[in-house]
Write a protein that holds these residues in place. Structure first.
Motif, mmCIF file in Angstrom:
data_model
loop_
_atom_site.group_PDB
_atom_site.id
_atom_site.type_symbol
_atom_site.label_atom_id
_atom_site.label_comp_id
_atom_site.label_asym_id
_atom_site.label_seq_id
_atom_site.Cartn_x
_atom_site.Cartn_y
_atom_site.Cartn_z
ATOM 1 N N SER A 63 0.841 -1.185 0.000
ATOM 2 C CA SER A 63 0.000 0.000 0.000
ATOM 3 C C SER A 63 0.880 1.239 0.000
ATOM 4 O O SER A 63 2.096 1.147 -0.207
ATOM 5 C CB SER A 63 -0.920 -0.035 1.225
ATOM 6 N N HIS A 98 -8.738 4.307 2.524
ATOM 7 C CA HIS A 98 -7.809 3.874 1.471
ATOM 8 C C HIS A 98 -7.348 2.442 1.694
ATOM 9 O O HIS A 98 -6.911 1.768 0.790
ATOM 10 C CB HIS A 98 -6.643 4.864 1.319
ATOM 11 N N LYS A 114 0.427 2.762 -7.461
ATOM 12 C CA LYS A 114 -0.846 2.132 -7.101
ATOM 13 C C LYS A 114 -0.766 1.489 -5.727
ATOM 14 O O LYS A 114 0.317 1.146 -5.249
ATOM 15 C CB LYS A 114 -1.243 1.104 -8.145
ATOM 16 N N GLU A 122 -8.804 0.324 -3.696
ATOM 17 C CA GLU A 122 -7.542 0.353 -4.429
ATOM 18 C C GLU A 122 -7.530 1.588 -5.307
ATOM 19 O O GLU A 122 -8.561 2.249 -5.468
ATOM 20 C CB GLU A 122 -7.386 -0.910 -5.279
ATOM 21 N N GLY A 123 -6.405 1.879 -5.860
ATOM 22 C CA GLY A 123 -6.345 3.040 -6.721
ATOM 23 C C GLY A 123 -4.926 3.533 -6.868
ATOM 24 O O GLY A 123 -3.970 2.818 -6.562
ATOM 25 N N THR A 124 -4.811 4.774 -7.363
ATOM 26 C CA THR A 124 -3.481 5.335 -7.563
ATOM 27 C C THR A 124 -3.389 6.694 -6.885
ATOM 28 O O THR A 124 -4.387 7.387 -6.707
ATOM 29 C CB THR A 124 -3.161 5.521 -9.059
ATOM 30 N N LEU A 125 -2.159 7.036 -6.504
ATOM 31 C CA LEU A 125 -1.866 8.354 -5.936
ATOM 32 C C LEU A 125 -0.646 8.896 -6.678
ATOM 33 O O LEU A 125 0.190 8.132 -7.150
ATOM 34 C CB LEU A 125 -1.536 8.253 -4.443
ATOM 35 N N ASN A 134 -2.664 13.329 -2.441
ATOM 36 C CA ASN A 134 -2.870 13.151 -3.879
ATOM 37 C C ASN A 134 -3.339 14.418 -4.564
ATOM 38 O O ASN A 134 -4.129 14.366 -5.502
ATOM 39 C CB ASN A 134 -3.880 12.018 -4.116
ATOM 40 N N THR A 177 -8.450 9.369 -4.436
ATOM 41 C CA THR A 177 -7.545 8.722 -5.377
ATOM 42 C C THR A 177 -7.695 9.399 -6.732
ATOM 43 O O THR A 177 -8.663 10.123 -6.992
ATOM 44 C CB THR A 177 -7.876 7.232 -5.527
ATOM 45 N N THR A 178 -6.736 9.138 -7.575
ATOM 46 C CA THR A 178 -6.775 9.747 -8.904
ATOM 47 C C THR A 178 -8.055 9.348 -9.640
ATOM 48 O O THR A 178 -8.669 10.156 -10.342
ATOM 49 C CB THR A 178 -5.534 9.300 -9.698
ATOM 50 N N THR A 186 -0.526 7.557 3.452
ATOM 51 C CA THR A 186 -1.295 8.734 3.061
ATOM 52 C C THR A 186 -1.077 9.887 4.040
ATOM 53 O O THR A 186 -1.859 10.816 4.089
ATOM 54 C CB THR A 186 -2.797 8.385 3.000
#
Lengths: 542, 434
Positions: A229, A458, A474, A462-465, A373, A327-328, A232
């Motif tokens: 992970s 978070h 990711k 899931e996702g991207t920063l 982010n 997240t993006t 953040t």
């Protein structure tokens, strides 16, 4: 850049490595592990645990793998060898004769270098009599600083921690004192191990000598589920392993990424998961005509939000604001929502925070914003105003008029910009006819909200920063959100469908794919193909 | 063997409290002629001369001095250093002390020749902390040398610049290990470095450094004045050349420092020193300091040089000969040595830190009569794990006496085990210290 490659043969397997690599690193390429304690790829090489002894053709004695650099072709190394095995067994015996063997009450048990190598390279019996063990009376639990506790009896004198404070944190609080079998680790008199990276010494301690006050006795490590992970805590974007048991996060540990944080993370970052213990939002809620908050279904909530936003767009002003914790992908969906509403009042929020520095071999990583982010939101199309005044102006524009509606995508505890949480700002926000807050915790914002949507943290999605280096990375979902809570992407996709029934993407990967078609930097990259070390995006001119 | 005193010619009959030979007297006796001769030669030729003499390091390892000097890079932007190792701390060794306190200029001259040969302009004499008087004597002598123009910006009017400093240690045996000494010299915790790189490439302050023992450097002026050929003719063979100081102690009538051509036998040395104390029989002896293997009386006819002793599994080391008579308890003697090494281990590397301590614990319980039948083999296994696996030579130094006790004197141990106590009345070989 072409690198000078040389070949080395380890246990009959020939591999190509960069000239100057040492044998411990090179052997991993050949699929062989050379046991070691004192060697760490980011610290200076001292060759003192003597665990990595190997046989090199043409050398009279066994050599330490960590100090042996491969400079030219043709070195032949044997690890699967009786002499090497005897040396490894001998070192294990030496290391264990004075070790307390208190694994049942040791936090390191389960991830301990002594345990692992004992099984692999040790022997099952002891030739040392128990009564003679060397101990350090009174040094079983010394706090070295606010975050680290030392048990000197377990120490194997590898000095990784000392070298960390000398070479990485640059603070030099720790020293190696005394001599011979009485040698010990400690802080210099009048000092305290209290640098911002102090807990890293716990991570690099190969045994249970250094433990973290945060994690001590919290959980046996074999019960922990571990997921890659991202931290953040700020916009540095340190890679972490999120470790939890049944949805209760127990600790963050830094995950090696040479492009970002090397093997390190700051002490502050390690505490950020504690925010997830705050009272969670568990169901969608709406304020009724008498001002009372009532639980409603997701469908009712989404219909209600659709109505308010569409009404606001038609009759007055609508604002879509995302906190930089989104997240993006979430930010991209918000941007699409803003597009559907045709509102110019859209944006991310920028919140400067204390500077957090991770010293890395790439020249250092700096985080300077509270929100992790902000750059990802901008990448997705939600520009963040460059100053507090501009933010206030944007907000004033969004809540201007009788029928205004505001959607606040509030990622976390810090909520939206702190400026936004001031009583005056909250008063200003109340001018909006409808305030929709999407978030996971009860905050001042949810108190004034007309409609609240509970979404995942978070850890649960899931996702991207995009971090301060403009590197997109990711993170994976560690565990599912509680019943009745949806992920931000699920909630936003469902909401967007109310405006655009033909909107096809469903999952985070779908949304990422759609976004990637817009961004040349991510062309032809899917979420699953995004490298573990991330992709460096061109740095935007300020 | 009639021995001409070379190294000790001006120290002959000196007592410890006698004033050292002053500069005037030293010069009057042909002193600093070796340096003058060296200064008239090319530096490379000086190195060749020392190489040809076959002079091997007198500190313990016996590495050829000229070869060591030859490792110093000629073309380099860095400064070069000579560090004279005067950290003489091995139990039973006191030869450097005599050289420094009676004839300090001999050492200064040797240092100066070496510095000229390798192109070093700074020389440190790293002296053990306990040698307070000797450090003061050296400092006085160095001041004399500066005043007389032997040291300083223009050494003997040759244009060669040389500064010399005495650096006092803080009393750690490990700082006699050359890289441990460099760390200490740099003001750090004295513990050995990983080698390679060797000090000739990266030494003091990261620069090329020669490290030589006091006695080695004291030989150098004589190599220069009398020539390499003369030097190599002294001694047993072409690999063991020159005069050598032997420190004899223990059960001997007249303990002290004796000079012989290298390769004297114990019998000859004992004869010079008045024989075993009280006319008792010889049981065992240590030929080369605390880290050498113990040898039995049957080896007393063996030439004590580098190679002859290595053949029987021991070593010349620092040539500290410790004599033990028939009443000595060898287990106690070796336990005392192991305790010394356990106490002096720096503690950074595993086999030394744990092995030296474990050795002395096992020997201690054998001596107390609490040994176990498996203990001799345990000692052998343990020393095998310590041998050649450590970061520096200190672990091997402990292995020397411990392993030789089991290998050469196993019946001594068996006696302890069978009796359940030490069969010898207590008579200390080395003074017990706290």
């Amino acid at each position: 850049m072409s690198k000078n490659m040389v070949s080395v043969t380890i246990d009959g397997r020939t591999v190509e490595v960069e000239a100057g690599s040492n044998l411990v690193d090179a052997s991993l390429k050949a699929g062989v592990q050379i046991p070691h304690y004192c060697y760490h790829p980011k610290l200076s090489v001292v060759g003192q645990c003597r665990m990595c002894l190997v046989k090199i053709e043409g050398m009279p004695n066994l050599q330490t793998g960590c100090t042996t650099q491969i400079m030219k072709d043709g070195m032949e190394v044997r690890i699967d060898d009786d002499e090497v095995r005897a040396a490894q067994e001998g070192m294990m015996e030496f290391l264990l004769i004075n070790h307390p063997l208190d694994c049942p009450i040791c936090d390191q048990a389960g991830e301990c270098g002594l345990q692992d190598y004992s099984f692999k390279h040790g022997q099952a019996f002891s030739r040392f009599s128990y009564e003679d063990k060397r101990t350090y009376p009174g040094k079983e639990r010394i706090p070295l600083g606010p975050n680290v506790v030392l048990n000197m009896n377990r120490c194997i004198q590898c000095t990784r921690c000392v070298r960390f404070t000398e070479e990485i944190s640059g603070t030099g609080e720790l020293g190696f004192f005394q001599r011979g079998s009485r040698a010990e680790i400690g802080v210099f008199p009048g000092n305290e191990l209290d640098n911002p990276l102090s807990t890293c010494v716990v991570d690099i301690c190969p045994v249970g000598a250094l433990t973290s006050t945060q994690f001590r006795f919290a959980e046996r490590v074999w019960y922990l589920d571990k997921k890659p992970s991202l931290c953040t805590g700020c916009d540095a974007g340190c890679n972490i392993t999120l470790e939890h048991r049944r949805g209760k996060i127990q600790r963050y540990k830094p995950r090696a990424n040479d492009e970002v944080n090397d093997h390190w993370m700051c002490d502050f970052g390690r505490t950020t998961f504690q925010a997830y213990d705050e009272p969670r939002l568990s169901t969608p809620k709406r304020r009724n005509g008498r001002g009372e908050i009532r639980t409603i279904t997701w469908d009712e909530a989404l219909t209600s939000i659709h109505h308010s936003l569409a009404h606001g767009a038609a009759m007055g002003t609508v604002g879509i604001l995302a906190r930089g914790a989104a997240t993006t992908e979430e930010a991209y969906l918000l941007k699409l929502l803003a597009d559907s509403l045709e509102t110019p009042h859209r944006g991310g929020l920028r919140e400067p925070g204390p500077e957090r520095l991770i010293p890395t071999s790439n020249g250092g990583l700096v985080g300077s914003e509270i929100t992790p982010n902000r750059r990802g939101a901008e990448l997705a199309g939600l520009e963040a105003p460059s100053s507090a005044e501009r933010t206030a102006k944007m907000l004033a524009g969004a809540v201007n008029g009788a029928h205004s509606a505001l959607l606040l995508f509030d990622g976390g505890r810090a909520g939206l910009d702190n400026a936004l949480r001031s009583p005056a700002a909250l008063e200003g926000l109340r001018k909006a006819e409808t305030i929709v807050v999407v978030g996971w915790a009860t905050t001042e914002l949810t108190e004034i909200a007309d409609i609240v949507l509970p979404i995942a943290t978070h850890a649960e999605t899931e996702g991207t920063l995009v971090n301060s280096q403009n590197r997109i990375q990711k993170f994976e979902r560690a565990f599912p959100p509680p019943a009745g809570v949806r992920t931000g992407v699920e909630a936003l996709v469902d909401l967007l469908r109310k405006f655009r029934p033909d909107f096809a993407p469903k999952t985070v990967a779908d949304v990422f794919g759609l976004m990637a078609t817009e961004l040349s930097a991510l062309e032809d990259v899917s979420l699953t193909e995004l490298p573990a070390s991330g992709i460096q995006l061109p740095v935007r001119p300020q | 063997m009639a021995a001409e005193a070379i190294l000790l010619r001006r120290s002959h009959g000196a007592t410890a409290l006698q004033a050292p030979v002053p500069l005037e007297a030293y010069r009057g006796d042909g002193g600093y002629e070796g340096l003058e001769k060296a200064l008239s030669m090319e530096p490379g030729d000086v190195i060749e001369e020392v190489k040809a003499s076959g002079l091997r390091g007198r500190g313990g390892a016996g590495f050829p001095a000229g070869v060591k000097w030859g490792f110093i890079p000629k073309e380099t932007d860095q400064p070069k250093y000579l560090v004279c190792n005067a950290d003489e701390s091995e139990p039973g060794t006191f030869k450097d002390r005599l050289l420094m306190e009676t004839d300090p200029h001999q050492l200064i001259e040797g240092c100066a020749i070496c510095c000229y040969a390798v192109g070093a302009h700074i020389c440190y004499i790293y002296i053990r902390g306990e040698y307070v008087r000797q450090a003061e004597i050296l400092e006085t002598a160095i001041r004399e040398a500066y005043d007389a123009g032997v040291l300083g910006d223009n050494v003997l009017k040759s244009g060669f610049k040389l500064d010399m400093r005495v650096h006092r240690g803080a009393g750690a045996y490990i700082c006699g290990e050359e890289t441990g000494m460099l760390e200490s010299l740099e003001g750090k915790r004295g513990q050995p470095r990983v080698k390679p790189p060797f000090p000739a490439i990266i030494g003091a302050f990261g620069a090329p450094t020669v490290i030589n023992n006091v006695e080695t450097l004291c030989n150098v002026p004589h190599v220069m004045t009398r020539g390499a050929q003369w030097f190599s003719d002294v001694g047993t063979d072409e690999r063991n050349t020159g005069p050598k100081l032997y420190c004899i102690s223990g059960h001997v009538e007249r303990p002290g420092v004796y000079e012989f051509p290298i390769g004297v036998t114990l019998d000859e040395l004992l004869e010079a020193a008045g024989g075993v104390l009280g006319g008792k029989a010889l049981k065992a002896f240590i030929p080369g300091g605390a880290s050498a293997a113990l040898l039995g009386a049957e080896h007393s006819h063996l030439p004590m040089d580098f190679d002859s002793l290595a053949k029987v599994g021991s070593m010349l080391g620092s040539a500290a000969v410790v004599v033990m008579d028939e009443t000595t308890c060898l287990v106690r003697a070796v336990q005392r040595l192991a305790k010394f090494f356990a106490h002096e281990s720096c503690g950074q590397c595993t086999p030394c830190r744990e092995g030296t301590n474990w050795s002395q614990l096992v020997l201690g319980r054998i001596e107390r009569g609490e040994g176990r039948p498996e203990d001799p083999d345990l000692l052998l296994r343990m020393t095998a794990n310590m041998s050649g696996t450590a970061l520096c030579a200190l672990a091997d130094a402990c292995v020397g006496p411990v392993r030789s006790l089991v290998q050469n004197f196993r019946p001594e141990i068996e006696e302890h085990l069978a009796a359940g106590r030490c069969p010898h009345p207590y008579r200390p070989v080395f003074e017990e210290t706290a």
